[in-house]
Scaffold this motif. Structure first.
Motif, PDB file in Angstrom:
ATOM      1  N   MET A   1       0.843  -1.200   0.000  1.00 32.87           N
ATOM      2  CA  MET A   1       0.000   0.000   0.000  1.00 32.87           C
ATOM      3  C   MET A   1       0.884   1.257   0.000  1.00 32.87           C
ATOM      4  SD  MET A   1      -3.009   0.736   2.749  1.00 32.87           S
ATOM      5  CE  MET A   1      -3.925   2.269   2.788  1.00 32.87           C
ATOM      6  N   PRO A   2       0.790   2.105  -1.026  1.00 33.88           N
ATOM      7  CA  PRO A   2       1.700   3.272  -1.124  1.00 33.88           C
ATOM      8  C   PRO A   2       1.643   4.182   0.099  1.00 33.88           C
ATOM      9  CG  PRO A   2       0.544   2.928  -3.192  1.00 33.88           C
ATOM     10  CD  PRO A   2      -0.092   2.006  -2.202  1.00 33.88           C
ATOM     11  N   GLU A   3       0.452   4.408   0.654  1.00 32.73           N
ATOM     12  CA  GLU A   3       0.339   5.324   1.784  1.00 32.73           C
ATOM     13  C   GLU A   3       1.139   4.839   2.989  1.00 32.73           C
ATOM     14  OE1 GLU A   3      -3.555   5.544  -0.556  1.00 32.73           O
ATOM     15  OE2 GLU A   3      -2.058   4.032   0.026  1.00 32.73           O
ATOM     16  N   VAL A   4       1.209   3.526   3.170  1.00 32.90           N
ATOM     17  CA  VAL A   4       1.983   2.968   4.277  1.00 32.90           C
ATOM     18  C   VAL A   4       3.462   3.311   4.096  1.00 32.90           C
ATOM     19  CG1 VAL A   4       2.711   0.834   5.426  1.00 32.90           C
ATOM     20  CG2 VAL A   4       0.339   1.107   4.679  1.00 32.90           C
ATOM     21  N   HIS A   5       3.954   3.163   2.888  1.00 34.30           N
ATOM     22  CA  HIS A   5       5.363   3.429   2.633  1.00 34.30           C
ATOM     23  C   HIS A   5       5.667   4.928   2.720  1.00 34.30           C
ATOM     24  CE1 HIS A   5       6.612  -0.671   1.564  1.00 34.30           C
ATOM     25  NE2 HIS A   5       5.339  -0.802   1.204  1.00 34.30           N
ATOM     26  N   GLU A   6       4.691   5.781   2.405  1.00 33.80           N
ATOM     27  CA  GLU A   6       4.889   7.226   2.559  1.00 33.80           C
ATOM     28  C   GLU A   6       5.094   7.581   4.023  1.00 33.80           C
ATOM     29  OE1 GLU A   6       1.526   9.113   0.840  1.00 33.80           O
ATOM     30  OE2 GLU A   6       1.967   8.438  -1.205  1.00 33.80           O
ATOM     31  N   VAL A   7       4.232   7.047   4.905  1.00 32.32           N
ATOM     32  CA  VAL A   7       4.367   7.357   6.323  1.00 32.32           C
ATOM     33  C   VAL A   7       5.639   6.729   6.883  1.00 32.32           C
ATOM     34  CG1 VAL A   7       3.274   7.157   8.602  1.00 32.32           C
ATOM     35  CG2 VAL A   7       1.875   7.582   6.566  1.00 32.32           C
ATOM     36  N   LEU A   8       6.014   5.547   6.386  1.00 31.58           N
ATOM     37  CA  LEU A   8       7.265   4.922   6.824  1.00 31.58           C
ATOM     38  C   LEU A   8       8.450   5.821   6.468  1.00 31.58           C
ATOM     39  CD1 LEU A   8       8.385   2.315   8.137  1.00 31.58           C
ATOM     40  CD2 LEU A   8       8.633   1.381   5.816  1.00 31.58           C
ATOM     41  N   ALA A   9       8.395   6.425   5.274  1.00 27.76           N
ATOM     42  CA  ALA A   9       9.466   7.345   4.864  1.00 27.76           C
ATOM     43  C   ALA A   9       9.482   8.585   5.751  1.00 27.76           C
ATOM     44  CB  ALA A   9       9.284   7.730   3.397  1.00 27.76           C
ATOM     45  N   GLN A  10       8.311   9.068   6.141  1.00 30.11           N
ATOM     46  CA  GLN A  10       8.251  10.226   7.034  1.00 30.11           C
ATOM     47  C   GLN A  10       8.879   9.886   8.389  1.00 30.11           C
ATOM     48  OE1 GLN A  10       4.150  11.488   7.276  1.00 30.11           O
ATOM     49  NE2 GLN A  10       3.940  11.574   5.041  1.00 30.11           N
ATOM     50  N   LEU A  11       8.572   8.688   8.901  1.00 30.99           N
ATOM     51  CA  LEU A  11       9.167   8.269  10.161  1.00 30.99           C
ATOM     52  C   LEU A  11      10.683   8.192  10.044  1.00 30.99           C
ATOM     53  CD1 LEU A  11       8.727   7.185  13.068  1.00 30.99           C
ATOM     54  CD2 LEU A  11       8.612   4.899  12.074  1.00 30.99           C
ATOM     55  N   ALA A  12      11.161   7.660   8.931  1.00 28.89           N
ATOM     56  CA  ALA A  12      12.604   7.543   8.729  1.00 28.89           C
ATOM     57  C   ALA A  12      13.255   8.922   8.696  1.00 28.89           C
ATOM     58  CB  ALA A  12      12.886   6.787   7.431  1.00 28.89           C
ATOM     59  N   ALA A  13      12.577   9.854   8.046  1.00 33.74           N
ATOM     60  CA  ALA A  13      13.138  11.201   7.956  1.00 33.74           C
ATOM     61  C   ALA A  13      13.201  11.876   9.313  1.00 33.74           C
ATOM     62  CB  ALA A  13      12.302  12.044   6.987  1.00 33.74           C
ATOM     63  N   ARG A  14      12.236  11.591  10.184  1.00 36.12           N
ATOM     64  CA  ARG A  14      12.196  12.206  11.507  1.00 36.12           C
ATOM     65  C   ARG A  14      13.232  11.624  12.454  1.00 36.12           C
ATOM     66  NH1 ARG A  14       6.907  14.058  13.009  1.00 36.12           N
ATOM     67  NH2 ARG A  14       7.669  14.103  15.188  1.00 36.12           N
ATOM     68  N   THR A  15      13.720  10.416  12.143  1.00 36.06           N
ATOM     69  CA  THR A  15      14.558   9.696  13.123  1.00 36.06           C
ATOM     70  C   THR A  15      15.933   9.337  12.588  1.00 36.06           C
ATOM     71  OG1 THR A  15      13.626   7.592  12.392  1.00 36.06           O
ATOM     72  CG2 THR A  15      12.532   8.700  14.230  1.00 36.06           C
ATOM     73  N   GLY A  16      16.301   9.862  11.441  1.00 34.20           N
ATOM     74  CA  GLY A  16      17.611   9.531  10.893  1.00 34.20           C
ATOM     75  C   GLY A  16      17.704   8.111  10.369  1.00 34.20           C
ATOM     76  N   GLY A  17      16.625   7.573   9.864  1.00 35.42           N
ATOM     77  CA  GLY A  17      16.604   6.228   9.280  1.00 35.42           C
ATOM     78  C   GLY A  17      15.530   5.339   9.872  1.00 35.42           C
ATOM     79  N   GLY A  18      15.327   5.400  11.178  1.00 32.68           N
ATOM     80  CA  GLY A  18      14.233   4.684  11.821  1.00 32.68           C
ATOM     81  C   GLY A  18      14.419   3.191  11.994  1.00 32.68           C
ATOM     82  N   VAL A  19      15.568   2.652  11.607  1.00 36.88           N
ATOM     83  CA  VAL A  19      15.761   1.202  11.671  1.00 36.88           C
ATOM     84  C   VAL A  19      15.644   0.691  13.105  1.00 36.88           C
ATOM     85  CG1 VAL A  19      17.417  -0.662  11.302  1.00 36.88           C
ATOM     86  CG2 VAL A  19      17.165   1.148   9.583  1.00 36.88           C
ATOM     87  N   ASP A  20      16.185   1.443  14.045  1.00 40.21           N
ATOM     88  CA  ASP A  20      16.185   0.962  15.436  1.00 40.21           C
ATOM     89  C   ASP A  20      14.790   0.906  16.042  1.00 40.21           C
ATOM     90  OD1 ASP A  20      18.894   0.705  15.307  1.00 40.21           O
ATOM     91  OD2 ASP A  20      19.334   2.645  16.258  1.00 40.21           O
ATOM     92  N   LEU A  21      13.827   1.549  15.435  1.00 32.06           N
ATOM     93  CA  LEU A  21      12.446   1.483  15.941  1.00 32.06           C
ATOM     94  C   LEU A  21      11.777   0.162  15.589  1.00 32.06           C
ATOM     95  CD1 LEU A  21      11.253   5.118  15.106  1.00 32.06           C
ATOM     96  CD2 LEU A  21      11.551   4.127  17.389  1.00 32.06           C
ATOM     97  N   PHE A  22      12.430  -0.650  14.788  1.00 31.67           N
ATOM     98  CA  PHE A  22      11.879  -1.948  14.372  1.00 31.67           C
ATOM     99  C   PHE A  22      12.896  -3.040  14.711  1.00 31.67           C
ATOM    100  CE2 PHE A  22      10.006   1.370  11.817  1.00 31.67           C
ATOM    101  CZ  PHE A  22       8.651   1.060  11.834  1.00 31.67           C
ATOM    102  N   PRO A  23      13.078  -3.311  16.008  1.00 30.19           N
ATOM    103  CA  PRO A  23      14.119  -4.272  16.417  1.00 30.19           C
ATOM    104  C   PRO A  23      13.705  -5.708  16.136  1.00 30.19           C
ATOM    105  CG  PRO A  23      12.859  -3.546  18.324  1.00 30.19           C
ATOM    106  CD  PRO A  23      12.352  -2.738  17.160  1.00 30.19           C
ATOM    107  N   LEU A  24      14.690  -6.546  15.911  1.00 30.77           N
ATOM    108  CA  LEU A  24      14.450  -7.973  15.695  1.00 30.77           C
ATOM    109  C   LEU A  24      14.718  -8.707  17.002  1.00 30.77           C
ATOM    110  CD1 LEU A  24      16.085  -8.521  12.182  1.00 30.77           C
ATOM    111  CD2 LEU A  24      13.705  -7.958  12.745  1.00 30.77           C
ATOM    112  N   ASP A  25      13.694  -8.827  17.831  1.00 32.67           N
ATOM    113  CA  ASP A  25      13.860  -9.569  19.074  1.00 32.67           C
ATOM    114  C   ASP A  25      13.715 -11.053  18.793  1.00 32.67           C
ATOM    115  OD1 ASP A  25      11.144  -9.870  18.705  1.00 32.67           O
ATOM    116  OD2 ASP A  25      10.617  -8.312  20.160  1.00 32.67           O
ATOM    117  N   GLN A  26      13.515 -11.863  19.820  1.00 33.26           N
ATOM    118  CA  GLN A  26      13.532 -13.323  19.629  1.00 33.26           C
ATOM    119  C   GLN A  26      12.389 -13.803  18.737  1.00 33.26           C
ATOM    120  OE1 GLN A  26      13.571 -15.519  23.286  1.00 33.26           O
ATOM    121  NE2 GLN A  26      13.880 -17.495  22.283  1.00 33.26           N
ATOM    122  N   HIS A  27      11.213 -13.215  18.879  1.00 33.76           N
ATOM    123  CA  HIS A  27      10.065 -13.600  18.059  1.00 33.76           C
ATOM    124  C   HIS A  27       9.434 -12.346  17.468  1.00 33.76           C
ATOM    125  CE1 HIS A  27      10.313 -17.706  19.513  1.00 33.76           C
ATOM    126  NE2 HIS A  27      10.332 -17.260  20.750  1.00 33.76           N
TER     127      HIS A  27
END
Length: 612
Positions: free
Chosen positions: A45-71
């Motif tokens: 869904m394009p709108e989802v990816h737009e907001v994801l890009a906005q989050l990344a821009a606000r946080t310098g990439g945003g990768v750490d907001l989506f951690p890979l825990d055990q499950h």
């Protein structure tokens, strides 16, 4: 995966609205959580990816907001993949998308522009692309059913672009071929595998080529490639099994078994060769010994290299080995006719020439309430009497009307059997394992289920049986109850155990469908425990012989089923098996052909046993 939604896009929009609200409030963690939910519902869904890009821009990439825990939640994994790609690490992102596809292959995780971009493979190490494609292949069937292929097209486009960017990378060509083969692009699969074998002559390249040819129906080319694979690595015995399976699929059983024997000479315990060998030998001569030996091998080697389906393939659809045979009584035919006519029938009168098993009679009365049944005669031997003295009685008779001799089972027992009973199973050991769910059910409840079978469950299977053949459901219940009896008080040694005594009582009690069910349970015990095989082989022979004795004086509706049970018995007595095959070769109720040569030998021995 998200559950409980009828409209994924609507659910994604709801999560997206909450993500925007949290983002506006500066609550980045909650925004990330809602974005993960949105992308799980609607990954492209394009709108989802737009907001994801906005989050990344606000946080310098945003990768750490989506951690890979055990499950990790799958939406978290996929969101992180897109952010990694946006941060200049597309290879790492692709690896996460491939993991998501392996977990839920029907979702279009990779259907986004950056995955299909022609320039992407030029930015990546071809070894990494090959590993990613192999990771995708490991999580999908071979071949993928056509309706499930669309979410995999982005990976095939990735493979096309990768081959264009790295046309001489043998490993990449082979992995691309493997993916193309699975999604039905067979011409591409053969082209890429052939090019890969030329660029990187190796066992793996030839195996990929052989598989591509085999999928395209080019058997001789497939065999030639697989034989070349053996020359590259004579110690990889899995290729021997592949060659054998390919030969067998085209009727070359003898040559196939030669390859199996070559593998077993190198390693007698190599699981793929053992499984394939037993399956092919069973195909060649039909001897149950091969299947029993395979079951024994599976029991003794629980940690095989991978799951095998050879035993299930051989047992599939075969009476007692893989399914409950349908009932054959006259009253059962009447029930099926009533259901086929589609009319609700109550009352009326039915005249029968002779009495039939109590479970069959009770099924008729259950389907046609108020029916008056008149039985013209009760010929000897009286069906209402046990065939041998027993302690546990299932039925009592008021004239020719059978009534349960036991109380109804508890609600919990009914619930368990309704969840477990099924007309088919992969093979007898699998049925035994599945029945462990009845281990804690009380004996009185188990026996009560035999004469008070509950209504079928409100499932597709239950509704189908209720509409077309409720007698098969009753037989399913009885079969699984008797399998459950095998798990009753397993701390008791078999010779003096309650489970053995009860099952023997059912085998020799009033002639009934429960007779077949109990005998099948004992046959299953023989599959599981070699120490009881001689006893069970004697028992099945004696029970069939008794049915033949009775059948000379009156009809025995379960006789053919008993013959099938003899043929399903490990180490069955050879003369009993010959008589069983002869009996089954006769048309039901038709003219009898001459008896087999060993019939007299079997009959003399069985007569002596039955009249000791």
């Amino acid at each position: 995966m998200p559950e409980g939604t009828d409209d994924p896009r609507l659910s994604a929009e709801g999560e997206l609205a909450l993500a925007r609200l949290a983002l506006d409030e500066g609550d980045l963690e909650h925004a990330a959580g809602h974005l993960a939910g949105a992308i799980a519902y609607a990954p492209t869904m394009p709108e989802v990816h737009e907001v994801l890009a906005q989050l990344a821009a606000r946080t310098g990439g945003g990768v750490d907001l989506f951690p890979l825990d055990q499950h990790p939640f799958i939406g978290t994994v996929v969101a992180r993949a897109h952010l990694l790609a946006a941060a200049g690490r597309p290879g790492d992102g692709l690896e996460l998308l491939a993991a998501a596809t392996g977990h839920a292959p029907l979702a279009d995780w990779a259907g986004v522009p950056w995955v299909s971009a022609p320039e992407l493979p030029g930015q990546l190490d071809p070894d990494q692309i090959a590993r990613i494609l192999m990771q995708v292949c490991a999580g999908i069937p071979d071949p993928v059913p056509e309706p499930a292929r669309e979410p995999l097209w982005p990976y095939l486009r990735l493979a096309r672009h990768a081959v264009a960017a790295h046309p001489r990378h043998g490993l990449l060509l082979g992995a691309s071929s493997a993916l193309a083969r699975r999604v039905g692009a067979l011409t591409l699969a053969m082209e890429w595998a052939g090019q890969g074998a030329r660029e990187l002559p190796s066992k793996l390249s030839e195996v990929w080529l052989g598989y591509a040819y085999r999928s395209a129906g080019r058997t001789e080319d497939a065999l030639a490639a697989l034989r070349r694979a053996v020359t590259h690595d004579p110690d990889d015995l899995s290729v021997y099994a592949d060659i054998a399976g390919t030969l067998a699929d085209h009727g070359e059983l003898d040559e196939a078994l030669e390859w199996i024997d070559r593998a077993l000479t190198r390693d007698p315990g190599f699981d793929c060769a053992v499984h394939t060998g037993h399956r092919l030998r069973y195909r060649r001569d039909g001897s149950l010994d091969h299947l029993v030996a395979l079951a024994d091998f599976q029991r003794d080697h629980p940690d095989d290299s991978h799951e095998h389906s050879d035993l299930a393939e051989c047992c599939h659809g075969q009476p007692w080995l893989g399914r409950v045979p349908a009932a054959t009584e006259a009253v059962v035919a009447a029930i099926r006719q009533v259901l086929a006519d589609g009319d609700q029938v109550t009352g009326g009168e039915l005249r029968l020439g002779g009495l039939e098993p109590p479970s069959a009679m009770r099924s008729l009365l259950g389907e046609v309430p108020g029916l008056a049944v008149t039985v013209a005669a009760v010929p000897e031997p009286d069906l209402r009497e046990p065939r041998r003295p027993v302690t546990h009685h299932l039925w009592r008779y008021d004239g020719t009307t059978a009534q349960p001799a036991l109380s109804p089972p508890s609600a919990s027992a009914v619930d368990r059997i309704r969840h477990l009973a099924h007309p088919a199973w992969p093979h007898p050991p699998a049925a035994y394992d599945a029945a462990v769910g009845l281990a804690t059910v009380e004996l009185d409840d188990l026996l009560g289920l035999l004469v008070h079978p509950p209504a079928p469950p409100a499932t597709d299977l239950g509704r189908t049986l209720a509409e077309h053949d409720p007698t098969l459901w009753t037989r399913c219940v009885q079969v699984w109850v008797c399998l459950g009896l095998l798990h009753h008080r397993t701390d008791e040694p078999w010779p003096d155990s309650t489970r053995r005594r009860v099952l023997l009582d059912l085998v020799w009690g009033v002639e009934d469908w429960a007779t077949e069910a109990a005998l099948f349970a004992l046959v299953t015990a023989a599959w599981m425990d070699p120490s009881v095989r001689a006893e069970v082989a004697r028992l099945t022979a004696e029970r069939l012989a008794d049915a033949i004795v009775v059948g000379r004086r009156r009809p025995v509706s379960i006789q053919r089923s008993l013959a099938h049970l003899v043929l399903a018995t490990p180490q069955a007595e050879s003369s009993a098996a010959e008589v069983a095959r002869h009996l089954l070769a006769q048309p039901a109720g038709g003219r009898q052909t001459p008896r087999p040569r060993r019939f007299g030998q079997f009959w003399h021995r069985m007569w002596s046993r039955l009249h000791r």
